[in-house]
Design a protein around this motif. Structure first.
Motif, short mmCIF file in Angstrom:
data_model
loop_
_atom_site.label_atom_id
_atom_site.label_comp_id
_atom_site.label_asym_id
_atom_site.label_seq_id
_atom_site.Cartn_x
_atom_site.Cartn_y
_atom_site.Cartn_z
N GLU A 1 0.83 -1.20 0.00
CA GLU A 1 0.00 0.00 0.00
C GLU A 1 0.87 1.26 0.00
O GLU A 1 0.62 2.22 -0.73
N ALA A 2 1.95 1.21 0.84
CA ALA A 2 2.83 2.38 0.95
C ALA A 2 3.54 2.65 -0.38
O ALA A 2 3.63 3.79 -0.83
N LEU A 3 4.04 1.59 -1.02
CA LEU A 3 4.73 1.77 -2.29
C LEU A 3 3.78 2.33 -3.35
O LEU A 3 4.16 3.19 -4.14
N ALA A 4 2.54 1.83 -3.35
CA ALA A 4 1.56 2.31 -4.32
C ALA A 4 1.29 3.80 -4.08
O ALA A 4 1.25 4.60 -5.02
N THR A 5 1.15 4.19 -2.79
CA THR A 5 0.91 5.60 -2.48
C THR A 5 2.09 6.45 -2.89
O THR A 5 1.96 7.58 -3.38
N LEU A 6 3.29 5.89 -2.68
CA LEU A 6 4.51 6.66 -2.94
C LEU A 6 4.75 6.85 -4.44
O LEU A 6 5.09 7.93 -4.90
N PHE A 7 4.59 5.78 -5.21
CA PHE A 7 5.04 5.84 -6.60
C PHE A 7 3.92 5.85 -7.65
O PHE A 7 4.15 6.28 -8.77
N VAL A 8 2.72 5.33 -7.33
CA VAL A 8 1.71 5.17 -8.37
C VAL A 8 0.61 6.21 -8.28
O VAL A 8 0.29 6.88 -9.28
N THR A 9 0.06 6.39 -7.07
CA THR A 9 -1.09 7.31 -6.92
C THR A 9 -0.83 8.70 -7.52
O THR A 9 -1.69 9.24 -8.21
N PRO A 10 0.37 9.30 -7.27
CA PRO A 10 0.56 10.65 -7.79
C PRO A 10 0.47 10.73 -9.31
O PRO A 10 0.14 11.77 -9.86
N LEU A 11 0.75 9.61 -10.00
CA LEU A 11 0.78 9.63 -11.47
C LEU A 11 -0.56 9.31 -12.07
O LEU A 11 -0.72 9.33 -13.29
N ALA A 12 -1.54 8.98 -11.22
CA ALA A 12 -2.80 8.44 -11.74
C ALA A 12 -3.80 9.52 -12.11
O ALA A 12 -4.88 9.21 -12.59
N SER A 13 -3.48 10.80 -11.89
CA SER A 13 -4.45 11.84 -12.25
C SER A 13 -3.73 13.01 -12.91
O SER A 13 -2.51 13.18 -12.75
N ILE A 14 -4.51 13.79 -13.68
CA ILE A 14 -3.92 14.95 -14.36
C ILE A 14 -3.43 15.96 -13.32
O ILE A 14 -2.40 16.60 -13.50
N ASP A 15 -4.16 16.03 -12.23
CA ASP A 15 -3.76 16.90 -11.12
C ASP A 15 -2.39 16.49 -10.59
O ASP A 15 -1.52 17.34 -10.38
N GLY A 16 -2.24 15.18 -10.38
CA GLY A 16 -0.98 14.66 -9.87
C GLY A 16 0.17 14.95 -10.82
O GLY A 16 1.26 15.35 -10.41
N LEU A 17 -0.10 14.79 -12.11
CA LEU A 17 0.96 15.01 -13.11
C LEU A 17 1.40 16.47 -13.14
O LEU A 17 2.59 16.76 -13.25
N THR A 18 0.43 17.40 -13.04
CA THR A 18 0.83 18.81 -13.05
C THR A 18 1.58 19.16 -11.77
O THR A 18 2.54 19.94 -11.80
N GLU A 19 1.18 18.56 -10.64
CA GLU A 19 1.91 18.79 -9.39
C GLU A 19 3.34 18.26 -9.50
O GLU A 19 4.28 18.84 -8.97
N LEU A 20 3.47 17.14 -10.23
CA LEU A 20 4.80 16.57 -10.46
C LEU A 20 5.68 17.58 -11.20
O LEU A 20 6.83 17.82 -10.81
N GLY A 21 5.10 18.18 -12.26
CA GLY A 21 5.84 19.18 -13.02
C GLY A 21 6.19 20.37 -12.14
O GLY A 21 7.30 20.91 -12.21
N LEU A 22 5.26 20.75 -11.28
CA LEU A 22 5.46 21.90 -10.40
C LEU A 22 6.64 21.67 -9.47
O LEU A 22 7.48 22.55 -9.25
N LYS A 23 6.75 20.44 -8.92
CA LYS A 23 7.81 20.15 -7.96
C LYS A 23 9.14 19.87 -8.68
O LYS A 23 10.20 20.12 -8.12
N ALA A 24 9.03 19.36 -9.92
CA ALA A 24 10.27 19.06 -10.66
C ALA A 24 10.95 20.35 -11.12
O ALA A 24 12.17 20.37 -11.29
N THR A 25 10.16 21.43 -11.28
CA THR A 25 10.72 22.68 -11.83
C THR A 25 11.91 23.22 -11.02
O THR A 25 12.99 23.39 -11.58
N PRO A 26 11.74 23.49 -9.72
CA PRO A 26 12.89 24.02 -8.98
C PRO A 26 14.04 23.02 -8.89
O PRO A 26 15.22 23.42 -8.95
N LEU A 27 13.71 21.72 -8.79
CA LEU A 27 14.77 20.70 -8.71
C LEU A 27 15.61 20.71 -9.98
O LEU A 27 16.84 20.67 -9.93
#
Lengths: 348, 309
Positions: A30-56
């Motif tokens: 469950e933890a691995l799924a929350t960590l690696f899969v859930t964030p990628l499962a929605s358009i919201d998650g994907l844009t948040e991913l881009g948002l956090k990747a930007t400064p990095l």
């Protein structure tokens, strides 16, 4: 071959994380799924991913170019903070008049702020021989205190119910959003643009050649007349400017106000991103997405499984350990083979 | 009486603030004298602080807490040793990884202990501390770890310059090839030095969480590990200068305390910058003379060793 070790490190980290969750008494699946899969499962998650990747991405490209020249800027966090502070000064000072240039001035001020903060260690290194590892890091702590002083003191919003925060930026000082309804802003495009620009700079220009030579073969660089000090300046100003841009984008594209805590350690995590991406801008793009996923997944674990946010930092550190270990295994093979081949060549 | 009290209080506060810097600094001094640069001091201190606090809460014994902190610090140092000594990974990158991991890991394991009250070392030794007269109270605050930190410089100085083992340690740090040719086990000596550094960093961290503050919060070491590293450079790897530097920084660290005592109102954030700015300042002062730095630095510092024969 060098690209195998980040993959290997990522796999080992997944195993490490599984053991960690099991040790904490949580369901690893469950933890691995929350960590690696859930964030990628929605358009919201994907844009948040881009948002956090930007400064990095922005910080890591600068750091990587520095490390290629053996210049260790580990104070990106401080340059990020100063970029946010100086950019905010412009945004708060000139915003609200409806001028088209305010956002541009804000961004350039952010870059200048980051550069100025990196110029101090550059001067101390080239003029006084003080090593940049310690000076850049010490200045990060100073920058964070400076931010705390400003938002608690002179820059505090008089109408902010005594919260330590500045006034809100006027709309004309905010970065436009890329996608309505999400938080992804135009700063992501700056970060994406930094990838080809960084690649060209390192691989196709004289400056890049000098940077790589100074790092890989200092003696050869000296014979060729490449100035070590000039390289230090170029690397630190470049990485400082990129970190400063990341800092002001984070504010002008996000909350639109300074608070005591503007970064969850992006500047430090970017060091891992730089190594994970093999100090190569294209690799860093992928590494920044992975690291952003860890931030997002960590937040998800906090919300849905009540796990501490520090899981993110632990996994990040683990990833770098495994990368360094995996690298060595690969380096060993690389080292042993040419030795034998060289023997054959001399015999023939 | 009152005019004695302030200077005494400042001296005691300085000694207490210098203690973690001295402990971590001398650990790193021994490590670097063996030719190994471990930039993970901050991470090892944090892990020591967290494990020391947790072990004390779990066992009820401060002694067990300090021991657990030293073991935790040494365990993290062992990871560093395996990567840099056996696997010959880059020492700078591995040290940074150690710090990043230590920050995250200590926060993760310690999350349930944040804000938990703990009596602390001085109260445990002197149950009537709060009721004691002010001057006596100051002396009670000088706990055994402070005394240990005061003795450590002499012990390390003696070890490095006056014993055979210290000579071997320095030989390994100056030229590992020569030490190897003489028949000394370079890796074994370096492992021991790295482990000593880790244990001292762990102890330094536990001093913060068990005696100095005493409580556990995330990232509570707040750069002291990095300051200790800078102090080793400042000392040009000489024990006497390191002890002096740690005391000087103890004094700078308590500037806030002094300013309050003198009735000066400076925003706390600006005062908190002082130790970091002072670190940059001393680094500049000492590094200006490149020759002096080069002459005093262990010649093999940061270089991996691989036996050629």
């Amino acid at each position: 071959m060098v690209w195998l070790s980040p993959v290997l490190a990522a796999l080992l980290s997944v195993i490490g994380v599984t053991l960690l969750f099991a040790a904490l008494g949580r369901d690893p699946v469950e933890a691995l799924a929350t960590l690696f899969v859930t964030p990628l499962a929605s358009i919201d998650g994907l844009t948040e991913l881009g948002l956090k990747a930007t400064p990095l991405l922005l910080c890591a490209i600068g750091i990587a170019i520095g490390v290629r020249a053996d210049v260790w800027n580990i104070g990106a966090e401080g340059q990020f903070t100063l970029g946010a502070i100086v950019g905010s000064a412009v945004a708060l000072g000139w915003g609200g008049g409806g001028h088209w240039w305010v956002i541009l001035a804000t961004l350039f001020a952010g870059i200048a702020g980051g550069m100025a903060w990196a110029a101090v260690p550059a001067l101390l290194r080239t003029r006084f021989n003080a090593h940049e590892i310690l000076t850049t890091l010490m200045l990060s702590y100073v920058a964070i205190q400076l931010l705390g002083y400003l938002v608690h003191g002179p820059w505090k919003d008089p109408e902010g119910y005594s919260f330590p925060q500045t006034r809100q930026f006027a709309p004309d000082a905010m970065l436009p959003l890329l996608l309505e309804g999400t938080r992804l802003h135009i700063g992501a495009l700056f970060a994406l643009a930094a990838v080809p620009l960084g690649s060209v700079l390192l691989g196709r220009t004289l400056v890049g050649f000098r940077i790589r030579t100074v790092g890989a073969a200092p003696a050869a660089a000296r014979y060729a007349g490449f100035s070590r000090n000039a390289t230090v300046w170029v690397c630190l100003l470049l990485s400082g400017g990129l970190a400063g841009l990341a800092g002001i984008c984070e504010i002008a594209g996000g909350n639109g106000q300074l608070t005591p805590l503007i970064s969850p350690g992006y500047g430090f995590a970017a060091i891992i991103v730089a190594f994970l991406g093999r100090l190569n801008p294209v690799g860093i793009l992928f590494a920044s997405l992975l690291m952003a996923l860890l931030y997002l997944g960590g937040e998800g674990l906090q919300v849905s499984m009540q796990m501490p946010i520090a899981v993110t930092g632990t996994v990040q550190g683990m990833l770098l350990f495994f990368l360094l270990a995996a690298d060595v295994l690969i380096n060993y093979r690389v080292r042993l083979l040419p030795a034998r081949r060289a023997g054959v060549v001399t015999d023939g | 009486m009152a005019d004695v009290q302030l200077p005494v209080a400042i001296v005691v506060a300085t000694l207490r603030a210098a203690t973690p810097l001295t402990l971590a600094g001398f650990g790193e001094l021994v490590t670097e004298r063996a030719g190994v640069l471990n930039l993970g001091v901050e991470g090892m201190m944090l892990v020591g602080a967290a494990f020391g606090f947790m072990a004390t809460v779990a066992s009820g014994s401060l002694l067990i807490g300090f021991l657990a902190a030293m073991i935790a610090g040494a365990a993290l140092a062992l990871v560093f040793g395996v990567l840099t000594l056996s696997l010959m990974a880059n020492q700078v990158a591995t040290g940074l990884a150690l710090t990043i991991f230590g920050i995250g890991f200590s926060a993760l394991v310690g999350v349930k202990f944040v804000g938990m009250p703990l009596g602390g070392l001085a109260t445990a030794l002197w149950p009537h501390l709060a009721a004691a007269p002010p001057l006596l109270q100051q002396f009670m605050l000088l706990d055994p770890v402070v005394w240990l930190a005061l003795l450590l410089p002499f012990a390390v100085h003696r070890f490095i310059y006056r014993t055979r083992a210290g000579l071997v340690l320095r030989a390994v740090g100056e030229s590992h090839d020569v030490a190897h040719a003489l028949g000394y086990s370079v890796l074994r000596i370096r492992y021991l030095a790295v482990l000593f550094g880790g244990a001292m960093s762990g102890l330094a961290g536990a001093y913060l969480s068990l005696a100095y503050t005493p409580m556990w919060t995330e990232n509570m070491v707040a750069g002291r590990g990095w300051i200790a590293l800078a102090l080793v450079v400042f000392s040009t790897w000489k024990p006497a200068w390191l002890a002096l530097g740690a005391l000087l920084f103890g004094l700078v660290t308590i500037a806030q305390f002094q300013a309050e005592a003198l009735g000066v109102a400076i925003p706390p954030n600006l005062l908190a910058m002082l130790p970091y700015l002072a670190t940059v300042g001393v680094l500049v002062l000492i590094s200006r003379d490149a020759t002096r730095l080069k002459l005093n630095a262990p010649a093999a510092l940061g270089r991996p060793f691989h036996a050629t024969a």
